[in-house]
Each structure stands twice: as C-alpha cells, then as structure tokens.
Design a protein around this motif. Structure first.
Motif, PDB file in Angstrom:
ATOM      1  N   THR A 155      65.159  35.202  33.921  1.00  0.00           N
ATOM      2  CA  THR A 155      64.300  36.583  34.126  1.00  0.00           C
ATOM      3  C   THR A 155      63.404  36.513  32.821  1.00  0.00           C
ATOM      4  O   THR A 155      64.024  36.714  31.605  1.00  0.00           O
ATOM      5  CB  THR A 155      64.845  37.710  34.320  1.00  0.00           C
ATOM      6  N   VAL A 156      62.048  36.287  32.886  1.00  0.00           N
ATOM      7  CA  VAL A 156      61.168  36.156  31.576  1.00  0.00           C
ATOM      8  C   VAL A 156      60.690  37.480  31.558  1.00  0.00           C
ATOM      9  O   VAL A 156      60.103  38.053  32.349  1.00  0.00           O
ATOM     10  CB  VAL A 156      60.298  35.274  31.762  1.00  0.00           C
ATOM     11  N   VAL A 157      60.725  38.248  30.376  1.00  0.00           N
ATOM     12  CA  VAL A 157      59.851  39.322  30.022  1.00  0.00           C
ATOM     13  C   VAL A 157      58.759  39.118  29.151  1.00  0.00           C
ATOM     14  O   VAL A 157      58.753  38.449  28.239  1.00  0.00           O
ATOM     15  CB  VAL A 157      60.722  40.344  28.902  1.00  0.00           C
ATOM     16  N   GLU A 158      57.651  39.121  29.845  1.00  0.00           N
ATOM     17  CA  GLU A 158      56.259  38.699  29.269  1.00  0.00           C
ATOM     18  C   GLU A 158      55.147  39.591  28.988  1.00  0.00           C
ATOM     19  O   GLU A 158      55.084  40.643  29.979  1.00  0.00           O
ATOM     20  CB  GLU A 158      55.800  37.741  30.095  1.00  0.00           C
ATOM     21  N   LEU A 159      54.635  39.802  28.020  1.00  0.00           N
ATOM     22  CA  LEU A 159      53.579  40.673  27.600  1.00  0.00           C
ATOM     23  C   LEU A 159      52.128  40.269  28.050  1.00  0.00           C
ATOM     24  O   LEU A 159      51.206  41.192  28.553  1.00  0.00           O
ATOM     25  CB  LEU A 159      53.708  41.111  26.363  1.00  0.00           C
ATOM     26  N   ASN A 160      51.927  39.189  28.476  1.00  0.00           N
ATOM     27  CA  ASN A 160      50.574  38.650  28.690  1.00  0.00           C
ATOM     28  C   ASN A 160      50.607  38.457  30.055  1.00  0.00           C
ATOM     29  O   ASN A 160      51.214  37.807  30.701  1.00  0.00           O
ATOM     30  CB  ASN A 160      50.381  37.318  28.098  1.00  0.00           C
ATOM     31  N   VAL A 161      49.524  39.124  30.577  1.00  0.00           N
ATOM     32  CA  VAL A 161      49.539  39.674  32.257  1.00  0.00           C
ATOM     33  C   VAL A 161      49.258  38.209  32.865  1.00  0.00           C
ATOM     34  O   VAL A 161      49.888  38.073  34.034  1.00  0.00           O
ATOM     35  CB  VAL A 161      48.611  40.668  32.512  1.00  0.00           C
TER      36      VAL A 161
END
Length: 70
Positions: free
Chosen positions: A42-48
């Motif tokens: 599961t990747v937590v990503e800030l770039n939408v």
C-alpha cells in the motif's frame, strides 16, 4: 482534490502486506520487489497525479502526507 481514505481503498485477501511511503525511485523499486514476492504494498503518496496513476495500475494507494498524523 478530495482525500481518499485508507478505508476507501480496495481490500484484497493477500497473506502479507507492507506500507511503502512515497513512490519515488526507491518506492518504485521496493513496490516492484514486494509484488514479485507476493506481498501486497500500500503506497502512501502525496503527489495526486502519482496517486491516481497507482490506482489505475491496480496498486493499492492512499493519498496523503506520511509526515502528518491525520
């Protein structure tokens, strides 16, 4: 953009799971290695844009800043 909560992300029955913070060069490599070994990342990503790319490719992702508790 509206935040997508972890509870809204698709759930699988994988036996092993891992959290990957960020999908830069290292995050991409770690995600690939996990998938090759049958571990669901599961990747937590800030770039939408990257978040949407991950979701379209079938990788479980959560939009957000891992530095923020919320």
């Amino acid at each position: 953009p509206r935040k997508i909560l972890a509870e809204e992300a698709p759930v699988s029955e994988a036996a092993h799971r891992a959290i990957v913070v960020g999908y830069g060069p290292i995050g991409r490599a770690v995600t690939r290695l996990l998938l090759e070994r049958g571990i669901e990342p599961t990747v937590v990503e800030l770039n939408v844009a990257t978040f949407h790319e991950l979701r379209r490719s079938g990788i479980r992702a959560v939009y957000g800043d891992a530095n923020q508790r919320e």
